[in-house]
Design an enzyme around this catalytic site. Structure first.
Site, PDB file in Angstrom:
ATOM      1  CG  HIS A  65      47.903  51.447  86.393  1.00  0.00           C
ATOM      2  ND1 HIS A  65      47.999  51.104  85.085  1.00  0.00           N
ATOM      3  CD2 HIS A  65      48.661  50.663  87.168  1.00  0.00           C
ATOM      4  CE1 HIS A  65      48.468  50.009  85.105  1.00  0.00           C
ATOM      5  NE2 HIS A  65      49.120  49.595  86.249  1.00  0.00           N
ATOM      6  CG  HIS A  89      48.363  45.411  89.747  1.00  0.00           C
ATOM      7  ND1 HIS A  89      47.387  46.295  89.509  1.00  0.00           N
ATOM      8  CD2 HIS A  89      49.446  46.259  88.917  1.00  0.00           C
ATOM      9  CE1 HIS A  89      47.754  47.430  88.725  1.00  0.00           C
ATOM     10  NE2 HIS A  89      49.099  47.096  88.337  1.00  0.00           N
ATOM     11  CD  GLU A  93      57.044  47.044  91.522  1.00  0.00           C
ATOM     12  OE1 GLU A  93      58.065  47.597  90.929  1.00  0.00           O
ATOM     13  OE2 GLU A  93      56.033  46.549  91.207  1.00  0.00           O
ATOM     14  CG  ASP A  94      53.663  51.354  93.378  1.00  0.00           C
ATOM     15  OD1 ASP A  94      54.883  50.935  92.921  1.00  0.00           O
ATOM     16  OD2 ASP A  94      52.782  51.236  92.393  1.00  0.00           O
ATOM     17  CG  ASP A 156      50.458  46.343  85.060  1.00  0.00           C
ATOM     18  OD1 ASP A 156      50.127  47.251  85.276  1.00  0.00           O
ATOM     19  OD2 ASP A 156      51.685  45.713  85.249  1.00  0.00           O
ATOM     20  CG  ASP A 277      43.120  39.345  54.446  1.00  0.00           C
ATOM     21  OD1 ASP A 277      43.775  40.572  54.304  1.00  0.00           O
ATOM     22  OD2 ASP A 277      43.207  38.606  55.663  1.00  0.00           O
TER      23      ASP A 277
END
Length: 503
Positions: A65, A89, A93-94, A156, A277
């Site tokens: 990821h 990123h 948090e993890d 993300d 279109d």
């Protein structure tokens, strides 16, 4: 330059671009390593070691990821700090890693980006309606610190949407709705249209699954025959352009993304085969002057459809999109849209201008001021205005549609002042009302009241009352409103003498 890096044994498949960074940073070369290459390599190794043994719901290693997010940012032209932030990123948090450790290992710039994304991920909401409004508010506030935080967050969200099928259905719909209402409009306003289109199509897949499959089957069924027809027309136009002395850099068949087809079917109450279109060609030339000459050649080769010519070069869309659009009757007696633009216009329309991110490296938008090129500075005017307005907004609901307000009731009026009530249908997006009020303000027109309501068809219905001294202004006002790219229908509901109203 940085010293070479010891690369551990990697037991997962990584993309070619990342493998190149790791190879260049490897200690086996015994050569100094470029600082940017070293930063990205070290960020990957750090994330890889933290996520060993962790897997996503799909069963794939979790490291896939952040690598995918970093790859999206790289494709957008993101800086090494942005790519590193993409790799890191989620780690605060993890895992047990602190934001201070991120700064110590990777520097203050990466720390600020990771910290901003982490804060966005921790937002809690009291109710469904307020959650959307508060989400927008927090995002905009984070933009005040660094717009690149939103770009990382968009990358993300895009990868999460690409793998959304692994979540339970109820969660899929919640995330898809939030993506369509919050993230896709943000990508649009930042000019990252490839992400905007994919976010919309992914959301469409889970929010309207039957309609999505139906349109997908229609498009797939007709694709082969359509590609052959477009190739024939492209060859005809290429030859005509060469004969006229215009160097045609490319002629591209442009597939319309599924959600835009669905929107048009809903908005115009038409079936798939009635959408004009679906067949689109893009002609890429060198200069603005050649764009206009190419239009004449297209109109000479095929019968133009009245009212279908749009000049987005002379009057670009609010998001800086530039191109000439025209509709013609094709040899198979069906409408064909032709878009003509320069290579620079095409690069901006499709992939954004990577150089623009360099001007965002300093973080705060207010610090950029007039030091950046005018075109780039003006692109973010909408954001600067919103950040100024936030000082006067106390409730998250003030960021959420439906929106309405009264703009005051001045007693000092010019003689023979008229109040005109106008109703506008436009594509629903963040800033739709602001754009029309800005356009009116450029003409010195005072808006007395405004109200926006949204529909299930993703339309914004705008009821607007404007004050004008002379009814002869109406035609020009309507013309200016209709030039806004997202505005579909403009109609006058009433005209009254304002002096009679206020006594």
């Amino acid at each position: 330059m940085s010293p070479p890096i010891d690369i551990p044994q990697i037991d997962v498949t990584i993309p070619e671009w990342l493998e190149k960074y790791l190879t260049e940073a490897s200690s086996t070369t015994n050569e100094p390593v470029d600082d940017n290459t070293a930063l990205i390599a070290r960020a990957f190794i750090f994330a890889y070691q933290l996520y060993q043994g962790q897997y996503r719901r799909s069963g794939e290693p979790y490291i896939g990821h952040p690598v995918a997010v970093a790859g999206i940012l790289r494709d957008l032209g993101g800086s090494p700090a942005m790519i590193a932030a993409g790799l890191l990123h989620d780690v605060v948090e993890d895992t047990n890693v602190t934001i201070e450790e991120i700064e110590q290992r990777f520097g203050i710039e990466v720390r600020q980006l990771v910290e901003g994304v982490t804060k966005l991920s921790k937002i809690n909401f009291k109710s469904k309606t307020e959650s959307q409004a508060e989400n927008i508010r927090r995002m905009f506030l984070s933009m005040a610190q660094d717009i690149r935080i939103i770009v990382v967050k968009l990358a993300d969200r895009l990868h999460n949407m690409r793998t959304l099928e692994h979540l339970p259905e109820d969660k899929r719909k919640i995330i898809a709705l939030e993506t369509r209402e919050i993230f896709a409009p943000l990508a649009n306003r930042l000019g990252i249209w490839q992400i905007k289109w994919e976010l919309e199509d992914c959301s469409f897949k889970y929010l309207e699954p039957e309609s999505y499959r139906e349109i997908q089957e229609y498009v797939a069924e007709k694709r082969g025959a359509r590609e052959k027809r477009l190739a024939s027309v492209a060859e005809t136009l290429r030859n005509r352009l060469v004969e006229a002395g215009i160097k045609c850099l490319d002629i591209i068949g442009h597939p319309k993304h599924l959600y835009s087809i669905f929107q048009k079917m809903q908005r115009q109450n038409k079936e798939f085969h009635e959408i004009y279109d679906l067949d689109t060609l893009r002609i890429i030339v060198n200069t603005n002057e050649e764009c206009y000459r190419a239009v004449a050649i297209v109109h000479d080769a095929f019968r133009p459809i009245p009212g279908r010519f749009k000049d987005y070069i002379g009057l670009p869309k609010p998001n800086r999109y530039q191109s000439l659009h025209t509709g013609v009757i094709s040899p198979w007696a069906r409408p064909l849209e032709v878009q003509i633009r320069t290579l620079e216009m095409h690069r901006i329309a499709e992939y954004e201008n990577a150089a623009e991110w360099e001007y965002l490296e300093t973080g705060s938008l207010s610090s950029l001021s007039k030091t950046m090129p005018t075109a780039i500075y003006e692109k973010f005017t909408w954001l600067r205005q919103l950040l100024e307005w936030r000082n006067y907004l106390n409730d998250a609901q003030e960021y959420f549609i439906p929106v309405s307000w009264n703009l005051g009731n001045e007693r000092y009026l010019r003689p023979q002042t008229y109040l005109v009530n106008i109703q506008i249908e436009a594509l629903d997006r963040v800033g739709v009302l602001k754009d029309i009020l800005s356009r009116l303000g450029e003409q010195g027109i005072v808006a007395r009241h405004a109200q926006v309501k949204t529909t299930n068809a993703q339309l914004a219905l705008i009821d607007l009352g404007i004050e004008i001294p002379d009814t002869s202004q109406l035609e020009e006002i309507f013309t200016q409103i209709k030039k806004l790219s997202d505005f579909l229908i403009v109609r006058r509901l009433g005209l009254e003498n304002y002096n009679d109203i206020v006594g």
